[in-house]
Write a protein that holds these residues in place. Structure first.
Motif, PDB file in Angstrom:
ATOM      1  N   LEU A 148       3.496  18.045 -19.227  1.00 55.33           N
ATOM      2  CA  LEU A 148       3.824  16.621 -19.124  1.00 55.33           C
ATOM      3  C   LEU A 148       4.258  16.247 -17.712  1.00 55.33           C
ATOM      4  CD1 LEU A 148       5.798  16.052 -22.454  1.00 55.33           C
ATOM      5  CD2 LEU A 148       3.603  15.020 -21.861  1.00 55.33           C
ATOM      6  N   VAL A 149       5.123  17.061 -17.127  1.00 47.95           N
ATOM      7  CA  VAL A 149       5.635  16.699 -15.803  1.00 47.95           C
ATOM      8  C   VAL A 149       4.588  16.932 -14.716  1.00 47.95           C
ATOM      9  CG1 VAL A 149       8.033  17.058 -16.465  1.00 47.95           C
ATOM     10  CG2 VAL A 149       6.770  18.938 -15.421  1.00 47.95           C
ATOM     11  N   GLN A 150       3.721  17.923 -14.899  1.00 49.66           N
ATOM     12  CA  GLN A 150       2.691  18.182 -13.889  1.00 49.66           C
ATOM     13  C   GLN A 150       1.620  17.098 -13.878  1.00 49.66           C
ATOM     14  OE1 GLN A 150       1.126  22.231 -14.189  1.00 49.66           O
ATOM     15  NE2 GLN A 150       3.173  23.003 -14.637  1.00 49.66           N
ATOM     16  N   VAL A 151       1.236  16.638 -15.057  1.00 49.57           N
ATOM     17  CA  VAL A 151       0.169  15.644 -15.161  1.00 49.57           C
ATOM     18  C   VAL A 151       0.723  14.223 -15.109  1.00 49.57           C
ATOM     19  CG1 VAL A 151      -1.680  14.787 -16.681  1.00 49.57           C
ATOM     20  CG2 VAL A 151      -1.282  17.238 -16.462  1.00 49.57           C
ATOM     21  N   GLY A 152       1.993  14.073 -15.479  1.00 49.41           N
ATOM     22  CA  GLY A 152       2.582  12.743 -15.574  1.00 49.41           C
ATOM     23  C   GLY A 152       2.276  12.067 -16.887  1.00 49.41           C
ATOM     24  N   GLY A 153       1.903  12.852 -17.874  1.00 47.75           N
ATOM     25  CA  GLY A 153       1.562  12.333 -19.194  1.00 47.75           C
ATOM     26  C   GLY A 153       0.900  13.421 -20.005  1.00 47.75           C
ATOM     27  N   LEU A 154       0.260  13.020 -21.089  1.00 44.79           N
ATOM     28  CA  LEU A 154      -0.359  13.987 -22.000  1.00 44.79           C
ATOM     29  C   LEU A 154      -1.849  14.108 -21.716  1.00 44.79           C
ATOM     30  CD1 LEU A 154      -0.173  15.883 -24.411  1.00 44.79           C
ATOM     31  CD2 LEU A 154      -0.502  13.913 -25.901  1.00 44.79           C
ATOM     32  N   ASP A 155      -2.277  15.308 -21.413  1.00 43.00           N
ATOM     33  CA  ASP A 155      -3.684  15.638 -21.210  1.00 43.00           C
ATOM     34  C   ASP A 155      -3.972  16.873 -22.052  1.00 43.00           C
ATOM     35  OD1 ASP A 155      -5.888  17.297 -19.895  1.00 43.00           O
ATOM     36  OD2 ASP A 155      -6.061  15.428 -18.762  1.00 43.00           O
TER      37      ASP A 155
END
Length: 308
Positions: free
Chosen positions: A63-70
């Motif tokens: 979540l923190v690396q992408v800035g959301g859900l992927d």
């Protein structure tokens, strides 16, 4: 500033609570009495968590690396962490999904759909790891949808997905509640029941409300609600443990871990909620200090809380 600090404490509490509940719950398999468990925790130099927390860290990190859900990134993160530490106690489902993604070129949800003769898993593996989804999306109108996407990386059965989404909602709502005020237990459970979409989860959550109202003891509640690996036979009892002891992280943990069943996962789920409600300061300092990778959990929770 005070509100932001309180939010940070709740975010850290949820993730550290997951780890502490998981690690002490794992010890409870070998030390199934309160006295024995307390003594075992005191003897440990480190509290070692299982796949429950390893996967929870993976969800939070993605979540923190992408800035959301992927979904692809989440699945890749979980798979990478499993390959690095396969000894954490993973059940057969996630490794099978990871192998089919690698060998057959399937997406993670497609691979999850092949489990259990095409039925998918209704285990509690998606729920035990989902605390960070409840935190990150706690103000989102589509918390349920995001929780379902997170769960479906490894779980395709509607109950497995629904139970994970209910757990995410339980954490999200706990973050919003003020622990200095009386906990509105009936309203809290009703909100979870309204969130649930499968009859199995709705029925069990309805019973949680009645058991709390009747002040039914933990052991009897565990026997009725269940504490096994199926999510509809464990997540409702995790909610019950929190509601039975809303003012005490320690008592919620012991309720979850000392009544048989899937003890580490019961501890992880119940303590994620309790930690989100009470904040990290409610977790005994010695337990926090002993928890392996405590600072990693704290850092990723900090990064999650910085989004608000």
């Amino acid at each position: 500033m005070t509100e932001r600090l309180e939010r940070r404490g709740k975010f850290v509490g949820a993730l550290v609570g997951t780890g502490v509940g998981d690690a002490i719950g794992e010890l409870a398999f070998r030390h199934p009495t309160r006295e024995g468990l307390v003594a075992a925790v005191d003897r440990q130099e480190k509290l070692i968590y299982t796949d429950d927390t390893a996967m929870a860290i993976g969800v939070a990190s993605s979540l923190v690396q992408v800035g959301g859900l992927d979904q692809q990134h989440l699945g890749d993160t979980l798979r990478k962490n499993y390959r690095c530490e396969p000894w954490r106690g993973y059940a057969s489902g996630p490794p099978t999904v990871f192998t089919r993604v690698e060998c057959d070129g399937l997406s993670y949800p497609e691979a999850a759909e092949t489990l259990y003769d095409g039925q998918g898993s209704f285990g509690n593996g998606a729920a035990m790891r989902i605390a960070a989804i409840g935190l990150f999306f706690c103000e989102s109108k589509d918390l349920y949808g995001n929780a379902c996407e997170s769960a479906s990386v490894t779980h395709a059965h509607p109950i497995g997905i629904d139970g994970a989404a209910v757990q995410a909602q339980a954490v999200a709502q706990a973050v919003k509640l003020d622990p200095s005020a009386p906990l509105p237990a009936a309203d809290y459970v009703q909100m979870l029941q309204d969130t649930a979409r499968t009859p199995e989860m709705k029925q069990k959550l309805s019973r949680v409300r009645e058991l709390i109202r009747q002040e039914v003891p933990c052991r009897a509640a565990a026997e009725e609600l269940g504490s096994g690996v199926a999510v509809h036979q464990s997540q409702p009892f995790a909610v019950y443990c929190f509601l039975q002891h809303p003012g005490s992280f320690v008592e919620a943990l012991f309720c979850a871990a000392l009544n048989g069943g899937d003890r580490d996962t019961m501890g992880a789920m119940s303590c994620a909620i309790a930690g989100a409600y009470l904040g990290v300061q409610a977790i005994p300092a010695l337990w926090r200090e002993k928890l392996e990778n405590y600072h990693q959990l704290e850092r990723v929770a900090d990064r999650l809380s910085a989004t608000w």
